[in-house]
Design a protein around this motif. Structure first.
Motif, PDB file in Angstrom:
ATOM      1  N   GLN A 175       0.786  -1.223   0.000  1.00 29.42           N
ATOM      2  CA  GLN A 175       0.000   0.000   0.000  1.00 29.42           C
ATOM      3  C   GLN A 175       0.821   1.279   0.000  1.00 29.42           C
ATOM      4  N   GLN A 176       2.103   1.155   0.324  1.00 22.87           N
ATOM      5  CA  GLN A 176       2.959   2.352   0.263  1.00 22.87           C
ATOM      6  C   GLN A 176       3.135   2.846  -1.164  1.00 22.87           C
ATOM      7  N   LEU A 177       2.967   1.962  -2.108  1.00 17.63           N
ATOM      8  CA  LEU A 177       3.282   2.280  -3.499  1.00 17.63           C
ATOM      9  C   LEU A 177       2.282   3.305  -4.048  1.00 17.63           C
ATOM     10  N   PRO A 178       2.770   4.470  -4.489  1.00 18.12           N
ATOM     11  CA  PRO A 178       1.847   5.471  -5.018  1.00 18.12           C
ATOM     12  C   PRO A 178       1.043   4.962  -6.227  1.00 18.12           C
ATOM     13  N   TRP A 179       1.576   3.968  -6.927  1.00 27.35           N
ATOM     14  CA  TRP A 179       0.916   3.473  -8.148  1.00 27.35           C
ATOM     15  C   TRP A 179       0.347   2.068  -7.933  1.00 27.35           C
ATOM     16  N   ARG A 180      -0.100   1.813  -6.690  1.00 23.89           N
ATOM     17  CA  ARG A 180      -0.557   0.461  -6.327  1.00 23.89           C
ATOM     18  C   ARG A 180      -1.742   0.012  -7.181  1.00 23.89           C
ATOM     19  N   ARG A 181      -2.660   0.916  -7.454  1.00 26.46           N
ATOM     20  CA  ARG A 181      -3.846   0.527  -8.210  1.00 26.46           C
ATOM     21  C   ARG A 181      -3.482   0.162  -9.660  1.00 26.46           C
ATOM     22  N   GLN A 182      -2.606   0.972 -10.249  1.00 19.92           N
ATOM     23  CA  GLN A 182      -2.190   0.683 -11.631  1.00 19.92           C
ATOM     24  C   GLN A 182      -1.503  -0.685 -11.721  1.00 19.92           C
ATOM     25  N   ILE A 183      -0.691  -1.013 -10.729  1.00 22.66           N
ATOM     26  CA  ILE A 183       0.008  -2.308 -10.764  1.00 22.66           C
ATOM     27  C   ILE A 183      -1.017  -3.441 -10.675  1.00 22.66           C
ATOM     28  N   LEU A 184      -1.964  -3.316  -9.766  1.00 18.72           N
ATOM     29  CA  LEU A 184      -2.976  -4.379  -9.617  1.00 18.72           C
ATOM     30  C   LEU A 184      -3.767  -4.525 -10.919  1.00 18.72           C
ATOM     31  N   GLU A 185      -4.152  -3.399 -11.504  1.00 17.60           N
ATOM     32  CA  GLU A 185      -4.923  -3.464 -12.750  1.00 17.60           C
ATOM     33  C   GLU A 185      -4.080  -4.018 -13.894  1.00 17.60           C
ATOM     34  N   GLY A 186      -2.804  -3.693 -13.866  1.00 19.20           N
ATOM     35  CA  GLY A 186      -1.896  -4.234 -14.882  1.00 19.20           C
ATOM     36  C   GLY A 186      -1.886  -5.755 -14.840  1.00 19.20           C
ATOM     37  N   LEU A 187      -1.755  -6.287 -13.642  1.00 19.99           N
ATOM     38  CA  LEU A 187      -1.696  -7.749 -13.482  1.00 19.99           C
ATOM     39  C   LEU A 187      -3.021  -8.400 -13.868  1.00 19.99           C
ATOM     40  N   LEU A 188      -4.128  -7.695 -13.635  1.00 19.17           N
ATOM     41  CA  LEU A 188      -5.446  -8.280 -13.913  1.00 19.17           C
ATOM     42  C   LEU A 188      -5.725  -8.424 -15.418  1.00 19.17           C
ATOM     43  N   GLY A 189      -4.824  -7.923 -16.235  1.00 22.32           N
ATOM     44  CA  GLY A 189      -4.957  -8.181 -17.675  1.00 22.32           C
ATOM     45  C   GLY A 189      -4.711  -9.651 -17.995  1.00 22.32           C
ATOM     46  N   ALA A 190      -4.050 -10.358 -17.081  1.00 21.38           N
ATOM     47  CA  ALA A 190      -3.762 -11.789 -17.304  1.00 21.38           C
ATOM     48  C   ALA A 190      -4.986 -12.636 -16.960  1.00 21.38           C
ATOM     49  N   ASP A 191      -5.038 -13.848 -17.521  1.00 21.24           N
ATOM     50  CA  ASP A 191      -6.091 -14.807 -17.148  1.00 21.24           C
ATOM     51  C   ASP A 191      -5.700 -15.537 -15.877  1.00 21.24           C
ATOM     52  N   LEU A 192      -4.399 -15.755 -15.721  1.00 21.56           N
ATOM     53  CA  LEU A 192      -3.883 -16.453 -14.541  1.00 21.56           C
ATOM     54  C   LEU A 192      -2.681 -15.668 -14.014  1.00 21.56           C
ATOM     55  N   VAL A 193      -2.710 -15.344 -12.721  1.00 19.72           N
ATOM     56  CA  VAL A 193      -1.577 -14.662 -12.104  1.00 19.72           C
ATOM     57  C   VAL A 193      -0.954 -15.645 -11.114  1.00 19.72           C
ATOM     58  N   GLY A 194       0.290 -16.024 -11.373  1.00 21.21           N
ATOM     59  CA  GLY A 194       0.940 -17.058 -10.564  1.00 21.21           C
ATOM     60  C   GLY A 194       1.971 -16.473  -9.617  1.00 21.21           C
ATOM     61  N   VAL A 208      -6.810  -6.752  -4.375  1.00 22.22           N
ATOM     62  CA  VAL A 208      -7.686  -6.456  -5.512  1.00 22.22           C
ATOM     63  C   VAL A 208      -9.089  -6.133  -4.996  1.00 22.22           C
ATOM     64  N   ARG A 209      -9.541  -6.900  -4.024  1.00 21.92           N
ATOM     65  CA  ARG A 209     -10.888  -6.673  -3.474  1.00 21.92           C
ATOM     66  C   ARG A 209     -10.943  -5.299  -2.788  1.00 21.92           C
ATOM     67  N   GLN A 210      -9.920  -5.023  -1.972  1.00 22.43           N
ATOM     68  CA  GLN A 210      -9.949  -3.785  -1.194  1.00 22.43           C
ATOM     69  C   GLN A 210      -9.643  -2.546  -2.025  1.00 22.43           C
ATOM     70  N   ARG A 211      -8.661  -2.641  -2.910  1.00 27.93           N
ATOM     71  CA  ARG A 211      -8.166  -1.454  -3.601  1.00 27.93           C
ATOM     72  C   ARG A 211      -8.844  -1.201  -4.936  1.00 27.93           C
ATOM     73  N   VAL A 212      -9.198  -2.285  -5.644  1.00 27.37           N
ATOM     74  CA  VAL A 212      -9.806  -2.095  -6.969  1.00 27.37           C
ATOM     75  C   VAL A 212     -11.317  -2.309  -6.875  1.00 27.37           C
ATOM     76  N   GLY A 213     -11.753  -3.019  -5.850  1.00 26.56           N
ATOM     77  CA  GLY A 213     -13.188  -3.170  -5.615  1.00 26.56           C
ATOM     78  C   GLY A 213     -13.850  -4.277  -6.427  1.00 26.56           C
ATOM     79  N   HIS A 214     -13.061  -5.177  -7.020  1.00 22.47           N
ATOM     80  CA  HIS A 214     -13.672  -6.290  -7.766  1.00 22.47           C
ATOM     81  C   HIS A 214     -14.174  -7.359  -6.811  1.00 22.47           C
ATOM     82  N   LYS A 215     -15.205  -8.092  -7.272  1.00 22.02           N
ATOM     83  CA  LYS A 215     -15.703  -9.233  -6.481  1.00 22.02           C
ATOM     84  C   LYS A 215     -14.681 -10.368  -6.558  1.00 22.02           C
TER      85      LYS A 215
END
Ligand code: G6P
Length: 479
Positions: A175-194, A208-215
């Motif tokens: 959460q310290q990362l100023p660009w935390r949301r962009q990083i999470l959204e970047g990763l969500l472009g994948a079908d599988l994140v390992g 992802v649930r807390q910061r981006v709000g996805h189910k």
């Protein structure tokens, strides 16, 4: 890549498996790249004849795609500024320390972030260019976390996997990362994140649930556009059979005996092999070893330490400081404890080919792996793979991912020097029965879960998450 420039399997990683270097005669040539990522992916790729997009190191601008032993390599160029801001800056000055539990202090600079975005975009565009219709693209590691989303926008037909080779931090740190949301959204472009470990996957889903709000439900994330992304743990491994074969070979056996003799044939040899990185705990381990001598538990006729430190990220300030600190410590220890022709620590600041590594593993009695935090640590697994006589001891940090599987190692807390000393001494004194019992169990684990099994399970899961698209990728396991 076929001659038409399109491939059914594309790997995207910051580095190519080979590095552009100047050879001894001054001409340019290629050398194997450092680090665990390349060690793991290379055998998988050779089996699959895919295309690998990555940076060959340096700033040479006009390198053309070329073939290397069954792989098509596509070199990406970087300018001095991009190396400074994307590679040394955001990747290794911000993300690396942040993801490794703040072992060093991460720096946050907006110009580093801008370069990270720009370089990720260029890699995504190159992957889009080389991937055939419905191909699988497998994106690797922390330097490339925006590529999945960028690539998804360019090529919605692709099946995209992402794998993080290093730890994923707890939410409080991320959460310290100023660009935390962009990083999470970047990763969500994948079908599988390992990830390496289940805890890391769980951290990611929670963020992802807390910061981006996805189910989310367990390891699944439901995106508003109807896509489902899965986050899972896939602990990486090594080509165990390949290492064992190498270790058993006659030249490696001969070389192992030669090294021992050159060390003065001490009763026991301790060994450390690491990239020269502050996460690896090299300083504390050498201190622990030297204190055992100073305390009179053994002397340099009984035991010596061979430490290989592979040069790494030498332009980054924290790495330069570390190098000086280790140089000074080794000098002091050898000055205080060594005898003529018998230093307590043989320190090698260099990288070595696989054969030499296998010889080192084969000759060493006690392998010492003490990182403060490590995604997996493949050196620990390589050592085990090379001990075909079921002997040798592994002293392993409980903060390395490998500790989850190699439970029969002497597990230590690298922050606890006295605990580390006690474990080193126990490993030094252990009898053959004890060593055999532990090593046999660890060897079983490694042989059952090698790098081919790792890649197969990732690919199988990726196909399951996105079943209606994508061509089949050939299993990595060689017949
Ligand atoms: C680790 C990382 C890799 C990286 C390697 C070598 O294994 O997970 O992504 O390539 O270190 O580091 P370097 O900075 O030289 O690429």
């Amino acid at each position: 890549m076929s001659s038409t420039g399109s491939s059914d399997l594309v790997i995207v990683a910051n580095r190519l498996p080979v590095d552009r270097v100047e050879l001894n005669d001054g001409t340019p040539g290629w050398r194997r790249s450092p680090g665990g990522l390349v060690t793991a992916i290379e055998p998988v790729m050779r089996a699959n004849e895919g295309t690998w997009i990555g940076w060959p190191g340096g700033t040479e601008q006009d390198l053309k795609p070329f073939e290397d032993d069954g792989m098509d390599l596509v070199p990406m160029t970087m300018t001095d500024r991009e190396i400074e801001n994307h590679y040394e800056g955001f990747s290794n000055g911000t993300l690396w320390p942040l993801y490794h539990d703040l072992v060093a202090k991460p720096e946050f600079h907006r110009e580093w972030w801008d370069a990270y975005v720009a370089v990720n975009r260029r890699f995504a565009e190159k992957a889009a260019e080389h991937a055939s219709e419905d191909a699988t693209v497998w994106v690797h590691d922390y330097q490339m976390q925006l590529v999945p989303q960028m690539l998804r926008e360019l090529r919605p037909d692709l099946r995209i996997g992402f794998y993080l080779h290093i730890p994923f931090p707890p939410a409080e740190l991320f959460q310290q990362l100023p660009w935390r949301r962009q990083i999470l959204e970047g990763l969500l472009g994948a079908d599988l994140v390992g990830f390496q470990l289940p805890g890391a996957a769980a951290n990611f889903v929670r963020l992802v649930r807390q910061r981006v709000g996805h189910k989310t439900h367990r390891d699944l994330i439901y995106l508003p556009d109807g896509r489902t992304v899965r986050a899972g743990a896939f602990p990486i491994s090594i080509d165990a059979a390949g290492f064992e074969e190498l270790s058993r070979s006659e030249p490696v056996g001969k070389r192992a005996a030669e090294i021992r003799e050159a060390l003065g044939s001490p009763r026991k040899v301790f060994l450390g092999i690491d990239r020269l990185d502050y996460t690896k705990g090299i300083y504390a381990r050498l201190r622990a070893f030297s204190e055992l001598i100073a305390d009179g538990h053994f002397d340099v006729e009984d035991a010596v330490f061979v430490q290989v430190a592979v040069p790494s990220r030498e332009q980054v300030e924290q790495y330069r400081i570390l190098r000086d600190e280790i140089d000074r410590l080794v000098g002091r220890i050898n000055g205080d404890l060594g005898r003529i022709g018998r230093p307590a620590i043989s320190y090698l600041h260099s990288s070595y080919p696989r054969e030499e590594m296998a010889a080192l593993y084969r000759m060493a009695d006690i392998m010492v792996v003490t990182p403060y935090r490590d995604g997996m640590n493949l050196v620990a697994k390589e050592y085990v793979a090379c001990r075909f006589e079921d002997d040798g001891a592994l002293v392993l940090s409980e903060f390395a991912g490998a500790a989850d599987e190699l439970r029969q190692a002497w597990l230590i807390n690298p922050y606890d020097i006295n605990g580390m000393k006690a474990a080193l001494l126990e490993a030094y004194q252990a009898d053959d029965r004890e060593l055999g019992r532990r090593m046999r169990a660890m060897r079983k684990t490694i042989s059952q879960h090698d790098v081919a099994a790792w890649a197969d399970s990732f690919m199988a899961e990726l196909a399951a998450v996105r079943p209606t698209h994508g061509k089949a990728v050939r299993p990595a396991r060689r017949s």
